[in-house]
Design an enzyme around this catalytic site. Structure first.
Site, PDB file in Angstrom:
ATOM      1  N   LYS A  36      -2.341   3.700   6.234  1.00  0.00           N
ATOM      2  CA  LYS A  36      -3.041   4.952   7.215  1.00  0.00           C
ATOM      3  C   LYS A  36      -3.123   4.171   8.806  1.00  0.00           C
ATOM      4  O   LYS A  36      -2.145   4.218   8.922  1.00  0.00           O
ATOM      5  CB  LYS A  36      -4.894   5.026   6.907  1.00  0.00           C
ATOM      6  CG  LYS A  36      -5.124   5.649   5.066  1.00  0.00           C
ATOM      7  CD  LYS A  36      -6.331   6.070   5.235  1.00  0.00           C
ATOM      8  CE  LYS A  36      -6.437   6.792   4.011  1.00  0.00           C
ATOM      9  NZ  LYS A  36      -6.390   8.416   3.839  1.00  0.00           N
ATOM     10  N   TYR A  55     -10.425   5.073  -5.847  1.00  0.00           N
ATOM     11  CA  TYR A  55      -9.175   5.766  -5.632  1.00  0.00           C
ATOM     12  C   TYR A  55      -8.430   4.914  -5.094  1.00  0.00           C
ATOM     13  O   TYR A  55      -8.140   4.211  -3.801  1.00  0.00           O
ATOM     14  CB  TYR A  55      -9.392   6.850  -4.905  1.00  0.00           C
ATOM     15  CG  TYR A  55      -8.416   7.808  -5.012  1.00  0.00           C
ATOM     16  CD1 TYR A  55      -7.987   8.579  -5.827  1.00  0.00           C
ATOM     17  CD2 TYR A  55      -7.373   8.289  -3.804  1.00  0.00           C
ATOM     18  CE1 TYR A  55      -7.060   9.337  -5.914  1.00  0.00           C
ATOM     19  CE2 TYR A  55      -6.489   9.001  -4.074  1.00  0.00           C
ATOM     20  CZ  TYR A  55      -5.887   9.679  -4.958  1.00  0.00           C
ATOM     21  OH  TYR A  55      -5.035  10.462  -4.430  1.00  0.00           O
ATOM     22  N   ASP A  70      -7.881  -3.162  -2.062  1.00  0.00           N
ATOM     23  CA  ASP A  70      -7.198  -2.004  -1.758  1.00  0.00           C
ATOM     24  C   ASP A  70      -7.984  -1.487  -0.382  1.00  0.00           C
ATOM     25  O   ASP A  70      -9.049  -0.975  -0.316  1.00  0.00           O
ATOM     26  CB  ASP A  70      -6.858  -0.885  -2.583  1.00  0.00           C
ATOM     27  CG  ASP A  70      -6.670   0.504  -2.035  1.00  0.00           C
ATOM     28  OD1 ASP A  70      -6.609   0.464  -0.588  1.00  0.00           O
ATOM     29  OD2 ASP A  70      -7.173   1.841  -3.108  1.00  0.00           O
TER      30      ASP A  70
HETATM   31  N1  HOZ Z   1      -7.402   8.957  -0.444  1.00  0.00           N
HETATM   32  C1  HOZ Z   1      -7.875   9.902   1.012  1.00  0.00           C
HETATM   33  C2  HOZ Z   1      -8.829  10.423   1.067  1.00  0.00           C
HETATM   34  N2  HOZ Z   1     -10.246  10.019  -0.319  1.00  0.00           N
HETATM   35  C3  HOZ Z   1      -6.264  10.802   0.970  1.00  0.00           C
HETATM   36  C4  HOZ Z   1      -6.401  11.906   1.440  1.00  0.00           C
HETATM   37  C5  HOZ Z   1      -5.901  13.279   0.635  1.00  0.00           C
HETATM   38  O1  HOZ Z   1      -6.074  12.777  -0.869  1.00  0.00           O
HETATM   39  O2  HOZ Z   1      -5.263  13.765   1.031  1.00  0.00           O
END
Ligand code: HOZ
Length: 438
Positions: free
Chosen positions: A272, A149, A244
């Site tokens: 983050k 992702y 990433d």
């Molecule tokens: N990508 C993060 C979770 N896998 C961020 C959290 C979100 O999407 O709110």
């Protein structure tokens, strides 16, 4: 002493109201606890390794605001730095010395980054990095790995992990087919599939983007030689390699996964941790490539709040804290203790399970394993995971509400927290039938 019964009435009322105000009651889908068959609790405050909800329940937190809280929530030194910065103003929309300081820290820390551009989120970082890869190579296709992702940019919403996988959405309406037709996907850890894609499109892949350790399909480590193979193939076919490291940056080592695994990507995305809990993202890489970004070069990308002084302040202090001796040994040791303890608790209560861990990232899958790809993660018993999650919440343990999310540990977690978590897991797992659901 009589234990207070677990109740979440205030959270339930707040969630009911929130659903009339915001889609699904949340501002990001993974927070909704849908896939574990529960409702979210509303957080009132956070400190160290703990969260307290609106009903006064305390939780040991293994989400850590999805990664940023690596030094623990509300760290006193981060708070003090922010309090000192606020009187100077909360946004300038103009250059500030703080941006130089954090940029220098990032460049010094992350082996492949020679120049960096700050943005406001990981999504912005990945979208910009791919635009840059396309600009630099004059090619259009992007290759990603299923289950990885990279934020919610149109071009990434193809076989994506995290909330997309959690909610079982194959793709998203609203994304033009013309955009996703440029996105190629292959399974993670599958070098022959990657090579086959390069053979099919030898001159049109601008970049290969990946999470060097997957966090968004649960924690999935790269198999030995996989990252080296991706680097070799991208070099051979003239595509940029984009790491990433939004999750892994400053988490798996101070210099991220690329330091840990000794790989030299062309571009890196961060987020983050580098904002210490405030909204931030960044992308960076080789000087020659980064100098294509406006105003040094022609590739346009911008942002009013980019390099925000409060985000820079929290990021600088957080990175300073991470530089202290023993940080990464402690994170590794405490996470190993949790990961192995949970696996043992599952096995001793009769469950088939597999524990994946790299540094301070970990996931317990309810399947035999090994889990080396999203395809294999999908074969785990997610109904059992939901029961486990609900039981752990009641026991005061706040786990990511999806099998397709990694757990994150922090410097604030103690061995006592880990022991309490494993005791709770053993108790919860003993109540869940082991057979017939796997
Ligand atoms: N990508 C993060 C979770 N896998 C961020 C959290 C979100 O999407 O709110």
């Amino acid at each position: 002493m009589v234990a207070t019964p677990y109740q979440t009435t205030r959270s339930h009322d707040l969630f009911t109201h929130a659903k009339t105000l915001m889609p699904g009651g949340v501002n990001s889908p993974v927070r909704a606890f849908k896939s574990v068959g529960a409702e979210p609790v509303f957080i009132a405050r956070a400190s160290g390794a703990y969260l307290w909800d609106e009903d006064g329940n305390r939780y040991i937190d293994y989400i850590g605001t999805w990664g940023p809280a690596i030094v623990g929530h509300a760290h006193p030194e981060v708070q003090a730095a922010l309090v000192a910065a606020i009187p100077n103003g909360t946004s300038f929309g103009a250059p500030s010395r703080l941006e130089n300081v954090l940029a220098e820290m990032v460049i010094e820390a992350v082996p492949s980054i020679e120049m960096v551009r700050f943005v406001n989120s990981g999504t912005e970082a990945t979208m910009s990095a791919v635009r840059l890869a396309r600009a630099y190579t004059s090619r259009e296709k992007l290759l990603k790995f299923s289950g990885c992702y990279h934020g919610h940019g149109d071009l990434f919403l193809v076989q994506a992990g995290s909330g997309v996988a959690t909610l079982g959405l194959p793709d998203s309406p609203g994304v033009p087919q013309a955009v996703t037709s440029q996105t190629l996907t292959v399974p993670y850890n599958d070098l022959p599939a990657l090579e086959a894609m390069f053979t099919q499109y030898p001159d049109s892949i601008a970049g290969v983007i990946l999470e060097p350790v997957v966090g968004n399909a649960g924690c999935i480590p790269p198999l030995p030689g996989f990252l080296e193979g991706v680097r070799a193939l991208t070099n051979k076919y003239g595509a940029l390699l984009i790491f990433d490291e939004v999750m892994t940056g400053f988490r798996l080592a101070y210099g991220g996964a690329q330091e840990r695994f000794g790989i030299d990507p062309d571009l890196t995305c961060l987020g983050k941790i580098i904002g210490g809990g405030l909204p931030v993202g960044a992308y960076g890489g080789k000087r020659e490539i980064m100098e294509m970004v406006a105003p040094a070069g022609p590739m346009y990308q911008a942002g009013t709040l980019s390099g925000n002084p409060l985000a820079m302040t929290a990021g600088i202090k957080t990175l300073e804290l991470l530089q202290r001796p023993g940080t990464y040994t402690y994170l590794e040791d405490i996470t190993t203790s949790l990961s192995q303890g949970l696996l043992k608790a599952a096995q001793e209560t009769g469950h088939t399970a597999c524990g994946n861990q790299v540094g301070a990232m970990t996931t317990l899958f309810f399947c035999a394993g090994p889990v080396t790809s999203y395809e294999r993660a999908k074969a785990s018993d997610r109904e059992k995971f939901g029961r486990f999650h609900r039981g752990m919440m009641r026991a005061g343990i706040y786990l990511a509400p999806s099998q397709f999310e990694a757990g994150f540990l922090s410097l604030a977690h103690t061995q006592a927290d880990i022991d309490e978590t494993i005791r709770a897991a053993r108790h919860v797992l003993a109540q869940i039938p082991a057979a017939g659901m796997e």
